[in-house]
Design a protein around this motif. Structure first.
Motif, PDB file in Angstrom:
ATOM      1  N   LEU A  52      23.905 -31.689  -3.354  1.00 29.23           N
ATOM      2  CA  LEU A  52      23.621 -31.022  -2.086  1.00 29.23           C
ATOM      3  C   LEU A  52      23.775 -31.988  -0.921  1.00 29.23           C
ATOM      4  CD1 LEU A  52      22.775 -28.344  -0.822  1.00 29.23           C
ATOM      5  CD2 LEU A  52      20.399 -29.099  -0.968  1.00 29.23           C
ATOM      6  N   LEU A  53      23.345 -33.240  -1.101  1.00 29.86           N
ATOM      7  CA  LEU A  53      23.519 -34.236  -0.043  1.00 29.86           C
ATOM      8  C   LEU A  53      25.012 -34.451   0.226  1.00 29.86           C
ATOM      9  CD1 LEU A  53      21.396 -36.099   1.534  1.00 29.86           C
ATOM     10  CD2 LEU A  53      22.454 -37.948   0.255  1.00 29.86           C
ATOM     11  N   GLY A  54      25.821 -34.500  -0.840  1.00 28.74           N
ATOM     12  CA  GLY A  54      27.259 -34.647  -0.669  1.00 28.74           C
ATOM     13  C   GLY A  54      27.872 -33.483   0.094  1.00 28.74           C
ATOM     14  N   LEU A  55      27.367 -32.291  -0.119  1.00 29.57           N
ATOM     15  CA  LEU A  55      27.839 -31.117   0.614  1.00 29.57           C
ATOM     16  C   LEU A  55      27.442 -31.202   2.088  1.00 29.57           C
ATOM     17  CD1 LEU A  55      26.895 -28.493  -2.100  1.00 29.57           C
ATOM     18  CD2 LEU A  55      29.227 -28.952  -1.307  1.00 29.57           C
ATOM     19  N   LEU A  56      26.216 -31.652   2.355  1.00 24.22           N
ATOM     20  CA  LEU A  56      25.772 -31.822   3.736  1.00 24.22           C
ATOM     21  C   LEU A  56      26.567 -32.911   4.446  1.00 24.22           C
ATOM     22  CD1 LEU A  56      21.939 -31.553   3.101  1.00 24.22           C
ATOM     23  CD2 LEU A  56      23.203 -30.114   4.706  1.00 24.22           C
ATOM     24  N   ALA A  57      26.965 -33.947   3.700  1.00 23.92           N
ATOM     25  CA  ALA A  57      27.718 -35.057   4.286  1.00 23.92           C
ATOM     26  C   ALA A  57      29.175 -34.703   4.538  1.00 23.92           C
ATOM     27  CB  ALA A  57      27.640 -36.278   3.373  1.00 23.92           C
ATOM     28  N   GLY A  58      29.669 -33.656   3.860  1.00 18.33           N
ATOM     29  CA  GLY A  58      31.088 -33.337   3.958  1.00 18.33           C
ATOM     30  C   GLY A  58      31.933 -34.079   2.951  1.00 18.33           C
ATOM     31  N   ASP A  59      31.293 -34.821   2.045  1.00 15.06           N
ATOM     32  CA  ASP A  59      32.029 -35.523   0.997  1.00 15.06           C
ATOM     33  C   ASP A  59      32.467 -34.566  -0.107  1.00 15.06           C
ATOM     34  OD1 ASP A  59      31.699 -37.928   2.348  1.00 15.06           O
ATOM     35  OD2 ASP A  59      29.853 -38.425   1.280  1.00 15.06           O
ATOM     36  N   ILE A 192      11.675 -39.365  15.061  1.00 17.57           N
ATOM     37  CA  ILE A 192      10.930 -39.371  16.332  1.00 17.57           C
ATOM     38  C   ILE A 192      11.883 -39.525  17.505  1.00 17.57           C
ATOM     39  CG2 ILE A 192       9.296 -40.734  17.710  1.00 17.57           C
ATOM     40  CD1 ILE A 192       7.753 -41.215  15.074  1.00 17.57           C
ATOM     41  N   GLU A 193      12.966 -40.292  17.300  1.00 19.62           N
ATOM     42  CA  GLU A 193      13.980 -40.444  18.348  1.00 19.62           C
ATOM     43  C   GLU A 193      14.806 -39.180  18.550  1.00 19.62           C
ATOM     44  OE1 GLU A 193      16.384 -43.741  17.246  1.00 19.62           O
ATOM     45  OE2 GLU A 193      14.725 -45.166  17.321  1.00 19.62           O
ATOM     46  N   GLY A 194      14.682 -38.216  17.644  1.00 23.95           N
ATOM     47  CA  GLY A 194      15.415 -36.968  17.775  1.00 23.95           C
ATOM     48  C   GLY A 194      16.551 -36.799  16.791  1.00 23.95           C
ATOM     49  N   ARG A 195      16.690 -37.723  15.851  1.00 27.67           N
ATOM     50  CA  ARG A 195      17.755 -37.599  14.868  1.00 27.67           C
ATOM     51  C   ARG A 195      17.313 -36.698  13.716  1.00 27.67           C
ATOM     52  NH1 ARG A 195      20.944 -42.362  16.310  1.00 27.67           N
ATOM     53  NH2 ARG A 195      19.603 -43.619  17.656  1.00 27.67           N
ATOM     54  N   ALA A 196      18.291 -36.198  12.979  1.00 27.21           N
ATOM     55  CA  ALA A 196      18.011 -35.462  11.748  1.00 27.21           C
ATOM     56  C   ALA A 196      18.165 -36.415  10.581  1.00 27.21           C
ATOM     57  CB  ALA A 196      18.966 -34.284  11.600  1.00 27.21           C
ATOM     58  N   VAL A 197      17.168 -36.461   9.704  1.00 26.72           N
ATOM     59  CA  VAL A 197      17.191 -37.354   8.548  1.00 26.72           C
ATOM     60  C   VAL A 197      17.010 -36.512   7.291  1.00 26.72           C
ATOM     61  CG1 VAL A 197      16.165 -39.357   7.430  1.00 26.72           C
ATOM     62  CG2 VAL A 197      16.179 -39.207   9.936  1.00 26.72           C
ATOM     63  N   ILE A 198      17.958 -36.639   6.361  1.00 28.14           N
ATOM     64  CA  ILE A 198      17.864 -35.975   5.058  1.00 28.14           C
ATOM     65  C   ILE A 198      17.794 -37.067   4.011  1.00 28.14           C
ATOM     66  CG2 ILE A 198      18.865 -34.316   3.467  1.00 28.14           C
ATOM     67  CD1 ILE A 198      20.405 -34.312   6.813  1.00 28.14           C
ATOM     68  N   VAL A 199      16.750 -37.046   3.187  1.00 27.56           N
ATOM     69  CA  VAL A 199      16.541 -38.129   2.232  1.00 27.56           C
ATOM     70  C   VAL A 199      16.236 -37.545   0.861  1.00 27.56           C
ATOM     71  CG1 VAL A 199      14.131 -38.334   2.991  1.00 27.56           C
ATOM     72  CG2 VAL A 199      15.179 -40.197   1.702  1.00 27.56           C
ATOM     73  N   VAL A 200      16.975 -38.009  -0.150  1.00 28.78           N
ATOM     74  CA  VAL A 200      16.711 -37.641  -1.540  1.00 28.78           C
ATOM     75  C   VAL A 200      15.673 -38.604  -2.098  1.00 28.78           C
ATOM     76  CG1 VAL A 200      17.680 -37.485  -3.865  1.00 28.78           C
ATOM     77  CG2 VAL A 200      19.004 -36.669  -1.904  1.00 28.78           C
ATOM     78  N   LEU A 201      14.597 -38.055  -2.654  1.00 28.43           N
ATOM     79  CA  LEU A 201      13.517 -38.881  -3.187  1.00 28.43           C
ATOM     80  C   LEU A 201      13.065 -38.357  -4.542  1.00 28.43           C
ATOM     81  CD1 LEU A 201      11.272 -39.282   0.004  1.00 28.43           C
ATOM     82  CD2 LEU A 201      12.614 -41.095  -1.084  1.00 28.43           C
TER      83      LEU A 201
END
Length: 264
Positions: A52-59, A192-201
């Motif tokens: 899913l992360l690869g799909l979000l990244a466009g890879d 907090i700066e306004g970026r979107a962060v997606i993290v696999v944990l």
């Protein structure tokens, strides 16, 4: 990294599936990823998190459905545009040649060559080195670093890229306790700066402590999506992971802490 970004929907998955041969790795997933939030993707091994992360990244390109970035399908973005919009940290921190750690970090600035943003190179690189505590590694050859050191240098490269969307695949896997916390604090600061962060944990307690939104995947499907309190209940975790757990509250933050029940 202090540049403020506008809030709103960063990415949207619309009925996204991904199949390889006869195997379905992601099935009919739909959700929004918002600027200003940390989204944690969790789930058992083989649940489809990295896919899913690869799909979000466009890879990876979905075999069904659409992945949008800033209201444009990822397929409409050229590689240079995409590199300026999002940065990706993969699980494998490998470099083919014996670059120094400093050179690896500097690679993060490649998307901005020839633009006005290239003036930010020294600041972005310095900020990334300081944030990840790798200054003492700068002159070392990347292949000689330990797994944890490689992970931190690779994260510094991602931070130096200074993109508005940051995707991190198991960034804490090779790290000690202190640096695990540091990485998630960095992720929290980016949001907090306004970026979107997606993290696999894999660590559910880390996800609960630092994420605004948690998405649980199982067998390629989205099982639950919401706040840590809503998603990480004992009943749901036991059902998804097929193991008994206890859920406590952190006495400092009030966030859930998930630990397995263990027999003596």
């Amino acid at each position: 990294m202090t540049r403020q970004l506008s809030l709103g929907c960063a990415q949207r998955l619309e009925s996204v599936s991904y199949r390889v041969g006869g195997v379905t790795l992601v099935e009919d997933v739909g959700m929004d990823v918002r600027y200003g939030e940390v989204l944690a993707l969790v789930g058992p091994n083989g649940a489809g998190k990295s896919t899913l992360l690869g799909l979000l990244a466009g890879d990876l390109a979905p075999t069904a459905g659409v992945v949008n970035l800033d209201d444009r399908a990822l397929g409409e973005w050229n590689p240079k545009e995409l590199a300026r919009a999002r940065a990706v940290l993969l699980q494998s921190n490998q470099v083919a040649f014996s670059f120094t750690a400093q050179q690896v970090i500097e690679m993060g600035r490649a998307p901005w060559i020839g633009t006005d943003r290239s003036d930010d190179d020294p600041r972005a690189i310095e900020d990334a080195i300081a944030a990840t505590d790798v200054r003492h590694l700068a002159s070392r050859a990347f292949p000689t670093l330990s797994g944890g050191e490689k992970a931190r240098v690779s994260l510094a490269r991602v931070l130096a890229q200074d993109s508005r969307i940051v995707l991190l695949d198991e960034p804490t896997a090779a790290l000690d306790l202190r640096h695990q916390e540091d990485v998630l604090r960095i992720a929290r600061g980016l949001a907090i700066e306004g970026r979107a962060v997606i993290v696999v944990l894999h660590d559910l307690s880390l996800a609960a402590a630092y994420a605004d939104v948690v998405a649980i995947l199982a067998d390629g499907r989205l099982v639950a999506h919401g706040s840590p309190d809503e998603v990480l209940t004992a009943e749901r975790v036991e059902d998804v992971y097929d193991t008994p757990v206890r859920v406590f509250r952190d006495e400092d933050t009030g966030r859930p802490i998930i630990i397995p029940r263990r027999a003596l």
